[in-house]
Design a protein around this motif. Structure first.
Motif, short mmCIF file in Angstrom:
data_model
loop_
_atom_site.label_atom_id
_atom_site.label_comp_id
_atom_site.label_asym_id
_atom_site.label_seq_id
_atom_site.Cartn_x
_atom_site.Cartn_y
_atom_site.Cartn_z
N THR A 57 -8.11 10.36 -12.50
CA THR A 57 -7.37 9.13 -12.75
C THR A 57 -6.22 8.97 -11.76
OG1 THR A 57 -8.00 9.12 -15.06
CG2 THR A 57 -6.07 7.86 -14.49
N THR A 58 -5.58 10.09 -11.41
CA THR A 58 -4.52 10.04 -10.41
C THR A 58 -5.06 9.49 -9.09
OG1 THR A 58 -3.58 11.99 -11.45
CG2 THR A 58 -2.73 11.40 -9.28
N LEU A 59 -6.27 9.94 -8.73
CA LEU A 59 -6.89 9.48 -7.49
C LEU A 59 -7.12 7.97 -7.55
CD1 LEU A 59 -7.66 11.16 -5.10
CD2 LEU A 59 -10.00 11.29 -5.95
N LEU A 60 -7.62 7.51 -8.70
CA LEU A 60 -7.87 6.09 -8.89
C LEU A 60 -6.56 5.29 -8.76
CD1 LEU A 60 -10.48 4.53 -9.77
CD2 LEU A 60 -9.42 4.35 -12.01
N ASN A 61 -5.52 5.81 -9.43
CA ASN A 61 -4.22 5.13 -9.39
C ASN A 61 -3.65 5.08 -7.97
OD1 ASN A 61 -4.01 4.36 -12.05
ND2 ASN A 61 -3.04 6.26 -12.70
N MET A 62 -3.95 6.09 -7.18
CA MET A 62 -3.46 6.07 -5.80
C MET A 62 -4.19 5.01 -4.99
SD MET A 62 -2.44 9.96 -4.76
CE MET A 62 -3.92 10.81 -5.21
N ILE A 63 -5.47 4.85 -5.25
CA ILE A 63 -6.23 3.82 -4.52
C ILE A 63 -5.75 2.43 -4.93
CG2 ILE A 63 -8.51 2.82 -4.16
CD1 ILE A 63 -9.65 5.66 -4.55
N ALA A 64 -5.45 2.26 -6.23
CA ALA A 64 -4.96 0.96 -6.69
C ALA A 64 -3.52 0.73 -6.26
CB ALA A 64 -5.07 0.88 -8.21
N GLY A 65 -2.81 1.82 -5.91
CA GLY A 65 -1.43 1.67 -5.46
C GLY A 65 -0.40 1.89 -6.54
N PHE A 66 -0.82 2.38 -7.72
CA PHE A 66 0.13 2.63 -8.79
C PHE A 66 0.85 3.96 -8.62
CE2 PHE A 66 -3.16 0.06 -11.23
CZ PHE A 66 -2.53 -1.13 -10.93
N GLU A 67 0.25 4.85 -7.86
CA GLU A 67 0.89 6.11 -7.56
C GLU A 67 0.91 6.25 -6.04
OE1 GLU A 67 1.68 8.45 -10.00
OE2 GLU A 67 0.23 8.20 -11.63
N GLU A 68 2.01 6.83 -5.54
CA GLU A 68 2.08 7.06 -4.10
C GLU A 68 1.56 8.46 -3.80
OE1 GLU A 68 5.63 6.22 -1.52
OE2 GLU A 68 6.19 5.13 -3.32
N PRO A 69 0.63 8.60 -2.86
CA PRO A 69 0.17 9.95 -2.54
C PRO A 69 1.31 10.77 -1.91
CG PRO A 69 -0.80 8.32 -1.05
CD PRO A 69 -0.04 7.56 -2.08
N SER A 70 1.32 12.07 -2.20
CA SER A 70 2.32 12.93 -1.58
C SER A 70 1.92 13.26 -0.15
CB SER A 70 2.49 14.23 -2.36
OG SER A 70 2.37 14.02 -3.73
N ALA A 71 0.62 13.14 0.13
CA ALA A 71 0.15 13.40 1.49
C ALA A 71 -1.09 12.56 1.75
CB ALA A 71 -0.20 14.88 1.64
N GLY A 72 -1.35 12.29 3.02
CA GLY A 72 -2.59 11.64 3.40
C GLY A 72 -2.51 10.13 3.49
N ARG A 73 -3.63 9.53 3.92
CA ARG A 73 -3.70 8.08 4.09
C ARG A 73 -4.86 7.53 3.26
NH1 ARG A 73 0.81 7.62 6.06
NH2 ARG A 73 0.34 5.45 6.58
N ILE A 74 -4.71 6.29 2.86
CA ILE A 74 -5.79 5.60 2.15
C ILE A 74 -6.17 4.37 2.95
CG2 ILE A 74 -6.42 4.35 0.05
CD1 ILE A 74 -4.38 6.19 -1.39
N LEU A 75 -7.43 4.22 3.25
CA LEU A 75 -7.89 3.07 4.01
C LEU A 75 -8.85 2.24 3.18
CD1 LEU A 75 -7.35 5.51 6.17
CD2 LEU A 75 -8.37 3.91 7.76
N ILE A 76 -8.61 0.94 3.14
CA ILE A 76 -9.56 0.04 2.49
C ILE A 76 -10.05 -0.93 3.55
CG2 ILE A 76 -9.87 -1.74 0.74
CD1 ILE A 76 -7.77 -0.37 -0.95
N ASP A 77 -11.35 -0.98 3.75
CA ASP A 77 -11.93 -1.80 4.80
C ASP A 77 -11.29 -1.51 6.15
OD1 ASP A 77 -13.92 -3.05 3.55
OD2 ASP A 77 -13.01 -5.05 3.52
N GLY A 78 -11.00 -0.25 6.38
CA GLY A 78 -10.45 0.13 7.68
C GLY A 78 -8.97 -0.09 7.82
N ARG A 79 -8.35 -0.77 6.86
CA ARG A 79 -6.91 -1.03 6.97
C ARG A 79 -6.17 0.06 6.21
NH1 ARG A 79 -2.78 -5.07 4.55
NH2 ARG A 79 -4.07 -5.06 2.69
N ASP A 80 -5.14 0.62 6.82
CA ASP A 80 -4.34 1.64 6.15
C ASP A 80 -3.47 0.97 5.09
OD1 ASP A 80 -2.53 3.52 5.32
OD2 ASP A 80 -2.32 4.44 7.30
N VAL A 81 -3.73 1.26 3.81
CA VAL A 81 -2.99 0.61 2.74
C VAL A 81 -2.04 1.57 2.04
CG1 VAL A 81 -4.77 -1.11 2.30
CG2 VAL A 81 -4.80 1.05 1.04
N THR A 82 -1.85 2.75 2.63
CA THR A 82 -1.02 3.75 1.97
C THR A 82 0.34 3.18 1.57
OG1 THR A 82 -2.07 5.25 3.53
CG2 THR A 82 -0.36 6.16 2.13
#
Lengths: 372, 289, 271
Positions: A57-82
């Motif tokens: 669930t933490t992973l899901l929340n990070m993708i939705a943007g409800f939690e900020e990752p402590s490390a790493g990047r998240i890309l949606i459709d190639g765009r960095d949305v971290t």
């Protein structure tokens, strides 16, 4: 903040909808998600499966943007949305509790996202109606959400998310609040809905049955780490480690065995017993290697005679648990410990009452051997 | 919730009697006020004469009407400003991420409630007085040469009343906000609503029952404030309570004091009673119960 | 401006506003503390030095001593009586349906709504009618009524949170109703009752408006004595008393928060 790809980011592949690169999350001293990388392919249903607290669930929340990752990047459709706040991410989340707006009716709930995008009124009405038809809620648009049944609320939540055609649909245990029959029905409908919309879907669940029936691929997680990523059949047949083996479906874990290669066969000696299997590609074992054998209950059978014969051992029946289409029978197998058999029908209950001696045949054709 | 109705009721009478006695006493006290309001005032005596309606007619005099109007104006302003200032604090109190921040906020927010009205009023005299905190600060900053008159004004009274009312409002609002499903706000953000829009379309509507009941409670509460207008108003700002005190304990016109007390009681009960059904309906709408 | 920056800025502005509002709520108390330590007779900011002389004067002022003692007597009796009456009533409304229940509940919680001066004035008239004048008894009765709603509320909430199976389990194990009450219910209600008593005591100790009506010079409580003093003198003696009260209640609230959990009591923890 550094924009774009950090060093080591693999190039964005066109068929990838969402990509996690070295994403990790810790809350103070507690690590919820250990740094991991994962790509969700466009149009697939990818399931995060694991026991509660495994970080899914933490992973899901990070993708939705409800939690900020402590490390790493998240890309949606190639765009960095971290660094992008949730409202600009274009993900469609369906919450476990549905989180429908209680002060709005069904129509307003589904229209909410379209209104935020400032679409013209007529267009909004048309889209909402289309989405409601798709989840079979046509005609209920003026109902208050509290007047709906659990299953209907679930559909509203789905419609509210899919009406925006999000880049990725995030489903957080969406079926767990439903009773058993409804859950089975919604599983089918979710599958059909996906056939029609082809939305990239990330599905989070702790229910292996749901995962196996709905997913294109399953990510098994435990303690914040990925254990295995595979298609359902692959996962069931070839679990990568003992966690996956025992988490997906029922399985018997046999005592440690030593292998010996002899001609076209492998002989496992364990606890004074020898079991033989035909050599297979997926059982690439060396001579003298120490392994654990895992055998599914459906690969154990009650033999005609008590002893003698290949892979047959003498057991004493402990209990039967009748389940309608089959019976789960627990037997005491001497040095092998307690084994569980899945016997079709219920005749075995009368034929071999608890305490009676029977022979059990172990079919190793689909057994899994994992190194110690 | 269903109440359990056992056939036998242990302790029923023993537990009921003290409550009946207390209720009886309270009703008797209010009954006395009602009774006195119909009696004739005999100047220079604590005794009262026969029954009359004259005391009620006396309220209609312009001087009393203007006090009534002032009381209502100050109460409305106080309720509105209390709402505006309390909402952010209540929101922060519920939604702060760190535990110690929430603890600090609740302690700062509710401590004024328990220091008592005299202490709080006196504190505002020190803050607003002509040699007080605000004037000294402004003078030292070179912004003013002569002290501003803040004491003995409606402004000063309202400033103090708002501060008194905030703890109660913060508690009421915080309760309402804490009942809003966090995921509803997240869902709104996920559907594309920026933070202010989430507040406007989701959080605020869902806390509306708390907002309305809080505002009315503070209105009723302020209607009956006494020490603040008495000391900070200093006789220049009169509210209904000060009039009751003047009539009751200075002029000893008990009958007229009784009428004014009743009036205040009616306004308070009326405003609270009127909104109750509205609040119920609103709560059902946002499904808090 | 990037959305992320805007969000940061917005949240910064929000917290700045919260801090300002809290300053507005807290500054009066700080000004009292500052004034109480000032050596000067006149109110002045900033104080020209540091002195405890107003504290010495405050605690040795006979009117305050007498009023403080009165207050303790009144508070002790009033909050204890209110605890007994209120707990019993909370038990009744939690357990039983009886005719007139709603009306009785309305009357006993109405002191929250009835203006304190109306209540005070009513009890003044009642005291005269009963021939008990402005005695301790009258003051205590008035205070019992004023704090009763808080006690009822606090105990009622505790009763609601009580697992009803515990009492059934005790009864099932053979405990008589009296034993169930004394050995199971009461011990479990103690935190709620303690919280209710504490709130009642603080409110009674600091109650002013109603007390002004029902006390005479002989029975006046501390807030009434302070009021009289403020009207007659302007020196910071009151600041010293006020400072002591502020520090006392703040300490009490800290303790209450530590042991009872204010957010839980007020049910304002996020779900």
């Amino acid at each position: 903040m550094g924009q774009g790809a950090a060093a080591g980011t693999p190039p964005f592949a066109a068929e990838t909808a969402v990509e996690l690169v070295g994403v990790g999350k810790s809350f103070g001293p507690v690590t919820a998600v250990r740094e991991l990388s994962l790509a969700i392919r466009r149009g697939e249903v990818l399931t995060l499966l694991g026991p509660s607290g495994c970080g899914k669930t933490t992973l899901l929340n990070m993708i939705a943007g409800f939690e900020e990752p402590s490390a790493g990047r998240i890309l949606i459709d190639g765009r960095d949305v971290t660094e992008v706040p949730p409202y600009l991410r274009d993900t469609g989340m369906v919450f476990q509790s549905y989180a429908l707006f209680p002060h709005m009716d069904v129509f307003e709930n589904v229209a909410f996202g379209l209104r935020m995008r400032k679409l013209p009124k007529a267009k909004i009405a048309a889209e909402v109606m289309r989405a409601l038809e798709m989840v079979k809620l046509g005609g209920l648009e003026r109902r208050r959400v509290r007047q709906l049944s659990g299953g209907q609320q679930q559909r509203v939540a789905l419609a509210r998310a899919i009406v925006l055609r999000p880049k990725v649909l995030l489903l957080d245990e969406p079926l767990s609040a439903l009773d058993k029959n409804l859950r089975a029905q919604m599983q089918v409908e979710l599958k059909e809905l996906h056939e029609r919309t082809r939305l990239t879907t990330l599905f989070v669940t702790h229910d292996q049955g749901e995962a196996l029936s709905l997913s294109d691929r399953i990510v098994v997680m435990s303690r914040g780490e990925i254990q295995q990523i595979a298609a359902p059949i692959e996962l069931y047949r070839h679990p990568a480690n003992s966690f996956v083996a025992s988490f997906i479906g029922e399985i018997n874990r046999l005592p440690p065995a030593r292998c010996r290669l002899s001609g076209g066969e492998i002989v496992f000696s364990l606890a004074g017993i020898e079991l033989t299997a035909a050599r297979r590609d997926d059982l690439a074992l060396g001579d003298g290697q120490q392994v654990h054998l895992f055998v599914r209950p459906e690969h154990l059978a009650v033999a005609a005679e008590a002893a003698g014969g290949r892979n047959r051992i003498a057991c004493r029946v402990v209990t039967h648990v009748y389940q309608g289409t089959h019976t789960l029978t627990r037997v005491e197998a001497g040095a092998l410990g307690v084994l569980q058999l899945r016997v079709p029908g219920g005749a075995v209950i009368e034929r071999a009452p608890p305490g009676s001696e029977i022979g059990v045949e172990i079919n190793l054709d689909e057994a899994v051997a994992l190194p110690d | 919730m269903k109440h359990r109705v056992p056939r036998r009721r242990p302790f029923f009478l023993a537990f009921l009697l003290p409550s009946l006695l207390a209720a009886g006493l309270f009703l008797a006290a209010l009954g006395d006020v009602l009774q006195y309001s119909f009696r004739t005032f005999i100047p220079g005596s604590l005794d009262v004469g026969g029954f009359t309606l004259e005391n009620f007619l006396r309220i209609g005099r312009p001087i009393y009407l203007s006090v009534l109007l002032d009381t209502v104006t100050i109460s409305v302003l106080t309720a509105l400003f209390t709402l505006l200032l309390s909402y952010p604090v209540a929101y922060a109190l519920v939604r702060a991420r760190r535990d110690w921040v929430r603890t600090l906020l609740i302690i700062l927010a509710i401590t004024p409630l328990f220091t008592g009205e005299i202490v709080r009023t006196y504190a505002w005299i020190l803050v607003l007085g002509s040699n007080g905190f605000v004037n000294s600060l402004l003078k030292d900053a070179g912004l003013i040469t002569a002290p501003l008159s803040l004491l003995y004004t409606r402004f000063g009274v309202t400033v103090a009343l708002v501060q008194f009312s905030m703890p109660v409002m913060i508690i009421l609002l915080a309760t309402a906000i804490s009942h809003v499903d966090r995921n509803c706000e997240r869902a709104a953000a996920n559907l594309g609503a920026p933070p202010l829009m989430v507040f406007w379309r989701v959080t605020l509507p869902l806390t509306m029952p708390g907002v309305i009941s809080g505002t009315i409670v503070i209105f009723a509460w302020t209607m009956s404030a006494f020490s603040t207008p008495q000391l900070i108003g200093g006789g220049k700002v009169l509210m209904i309570s000060n009039l009751v005190y003047l009539q009751g304990l200075s002029t000893f016109n008990f009958p007229f004091a009784a009428v004014l007390s009743l009036l205040a009681l009616l306004v308070a009960m009326g405003s609270l009673g009127l909104i109750r059904p509205a609040i119920r309906r609103l709560e059902r709408r946002v499904a808090l119960h | 401006m990037s959305p992320r920056l805007a969000a940061r800025l917005g949240s910064g502005l929000f917290w700045a506003a919260v801090a300002l509002i809290l300053a507005y709520m807290t500054i009066p108390a700080l000004v009292v503390l500052m004034t109480s330590l000032s050596p000067s007779e006149l109110l002045e900011f900033p104080p020209s030095g540091l002195s405890l002389k107003w504290y010495a004067r405050a605690v040795s002022y006979p009117d305050f001593q007498a009023a403080f003692a009165n207050g303790l007597i009144v508070t002790a009796f009033a909050s204890t009586c209110a605890l007994a009456v209120g707990s019993a009533f909370a038990y009744l409304i939690d357990r039983y349906v009886f005719p007139g229940r709603a009306a009785l509940e309305a009357v006993l919680s109405s002191p929250l709504i009835v203006p304190h001066f109306t209540t005070g004035f009513g009890f003044l008239l009642l005291g005269a009618g009963l021939g008990i004048g402005r005695s301790y008894l009258l003051v205590i009765l008035a205070h019992v009524m004023l704090v009763l709603p808080f006690v009822i509320r606090s105990v009622y909430v505790s009763l609601r949170n009580l697992d009803p199976h515990l009492e059934r389990a005790a009864a099932n194990l053979g405990a008589s109703p009296w034993r169930v009450l004394s050995r199971v219910t009461l011990p479990l209600l103690l935190p709620g009752m303690a919280g209710g008593w504490l709130v009642a005591a603080i409110l009674s100790l600091t109650e002013f408006t109603a007390s002004l009506y029902v006390t005479a010079e002989r029975t006046q409580t501390l807030p009434v004595a302070m009021y009289t003093y403020i009207r007659e003198y302007t020196d910071p003696t009151i600041a010293a008393i006020a400072a002591l009260l502020i520090l006392g209640t703040t300490a009490l609230i800290f303790v209450a928060n530590r042991y009872l959990g204010l957010r839980r009591i007020l049910s304002i923890d996020a779900h």
